[in-house]
Design a protein around this motif. Structure first.
Motif: not given
Ligand code: FIX
Ligand code: ZN
Length: 443
Positions: A139, A143-144, A146-147, A150-151
């Motif tokens: 990762q 980006a991690h 953001r992900k 979001q999760m």
């Protein structure tokens, strides 16, 4: 994870905003609103990516969380002094073997790691961490983050920032670009709770203070706070206080609280977060896991709220035995905002009890939860646990309202969930994303 959350409840079709809900629709509508509303996490120990290694993430950090270290020592023959000599990787392997393989991961913190692995479709029953480690290694942090947010259904993460922590101060003094999803907090424990050990750091930065905090010291501490306000743009100031905290009482900390911190909060229009009830280091050999809890005398809080009516106090109390009186005080003082089920409170059985009590006494005029996450991916399970519990409590409350004679619409539920997990915080602090990604002022 939130999709899984929805699926796990066997949804019946939900209604439109203005339509009165049938009893059968209440629960599924609450689930849907809770699952689809982005929350603000008003207290964490997470860091924006610009803080580099200060930000913890990945499986080895998840497993060496101090909650799990405390549980590990109860189920292992490894002594703390042996454990602390191990590498982070070996510590994580030891905890995985002991709490997840040799024993069933039934505690809130062990189940949390399982929930995170499942959220990333990683196996949860392997004898080793090979697959998990290679996933997280692959990762990239921006980006991690953001992900993961979001999760977790989290739009904004409020950090804990210590201007007297040398490693963190160095990042701020260089100038750090703000991040759309992270906001800062000015944490004051070293100033208010341990002045004798830290006053020289301020003196070294040119603030005319002395060990007794006498003379111009409070004014100089106020100048220090104003300087760090410009640098950090914090959304509130915060301090964790022991169960023995008393106010009024002639102490250096209380003098600085009264003559520096509270006036600075009024001038800068910031709430002060008081987190009361920690018994620090009852077992020092456990290090961060060595803190415990004590029932506090909340008359200190009562005196502060009454004596400083134009200050706003965000309050989280660590002892379960203090929760009911915190609700009573919140009914007496509208400059008191109870928040979260903190630390040893953040277990579904206690979260349910506290949240029901708060709704019964305060309606939606409180902030039900924060994650206190120290490792990024913890927000996934901590907020999933909260959504699961809150959905149950809110559904039951709306059912009671409906039985008492007032119908409920989806619009009502959305307004209430938004108030609990967003607007109560937004009304108390400026949580809007920083103006630009320009670096905070490097004075
Ligand atoms: O003072 C605090 O912010 C506490 O939350 C921490 O010190 C504590 O270690 C923690 O992370 C609890 O969840
Ligand atoms: Zn914390």
């Amino acid at each position: 994870m939130r999709t899984a959350f929805l699926k796990s409840t066997g949804q019946t079709p939900v209604s439109r905003d203005g339509e009165l809900l049938t009893e059968a629709q209440i629960s599924s509508t609450v689930q849907d609103v809770v699952a689809s509303t982005q929350f603000i996490d008003i207290h964490t120990h997470l860091f924006a990516p610009a803080f580099g290694k200060l930000g913890l993430w990945g499986i080895d950090e998840l497993l060496t969380y101090h909650y799990l270290e405390a549980e590990f020592f109860r189920s292992s023959d490894t002594k703390p002094e042996e454990y602390w000599l191990l590498s982070k990787r070996d510590q994580a392997d030891a905890i995985w073997r002991t709490l997840f393989i040799k024993n069933t991961p039934l505690s809130e913190a062990t189940r949390g790691v399982i929930a995170v692995l499942k959220a990333f479709h990683l196996p949860t029953d392997r004898p080793d961490l090979v697959e998990a480690r290679s996933f997280f290694k692959a990762q990239t942090i921006e980006a991690h983050i953001r992900k993961v947010l979001q999760m977790a259904g989290v739009s904004t993460v409020v950090m804990t920032n210590d201007p007297l922590d040398p490693e963190e101060a160095a990042v701020w003094l260089k100038g750090v670009a703000s991040h759309r999803q992270f906001r800062a907090v000015l944490r004051l424990d070293r100033i208010l709770c341990n002045w004798p050990a830290h006053w020289q750091v301020l003196a070294g930065q040119g603030y005319r203070v002395d060990e007794q905090a006498s003379g111009k010291s409070p004014a100089e501490v106020r100048r220090f706070l104003a300087d760090w306000y410009k640098r950090m743009q914090p959304v509130y100031m915060a301090v964790s206080l022991p169960d023995t905290f008393e106010f009024p009482k002639e102490t250096t900390g209380n003098r600085l609280l009264k003559e520096a911190v509270l006036p600075a909060c009024r001038e800068l229009n910031l709430p002060l977060s008081l987190m009361i009830g920690v018994r620090k280091q009852v077992n020092p050999s456990l290090r961060l896991a060595g803190d415990a809890v004590g029932r506090a005398d909340l008359r200190a809080l009562e005196n502060l709220c009454r004596e400083f009516p134009t200050n706003r106090f965000l309050v989280s109390i660590l002892s379960r035995e203090n929760q009911h009186e915190l609700c009573v005080y919140a009914r007496k003082f509208s400059n008191l905002m109870p928040f979260g089920c903190w630390w040893f409170m953040n277990n579904p059985s206690i979260v349910e009890e506290i949240t029901r009590e708060r709704i019964e006494m305060l309606g939606t005029s409180f902030i039900p939860q924060h994650s206190d996450a120290r490792v990024l991916e913890q927000v996934i399970y901590k907020w999933n646990n909260t959504r699961r519990t809150l959905a149950r409590v809110l559904s039951n409350t709306y059912r009671l309202l409906s039985e008492d004679g007032r119908g409920v619409t989806r619009g009502d539920i959305q307004r209430d969930v938004t108030r609990l997990f967003r607007s109560n915080a937004e009304a108390w602090m400026d949580l809007r994303a920083p103006a630009s990604d320009a670096p905070a002022q490097a004075l």
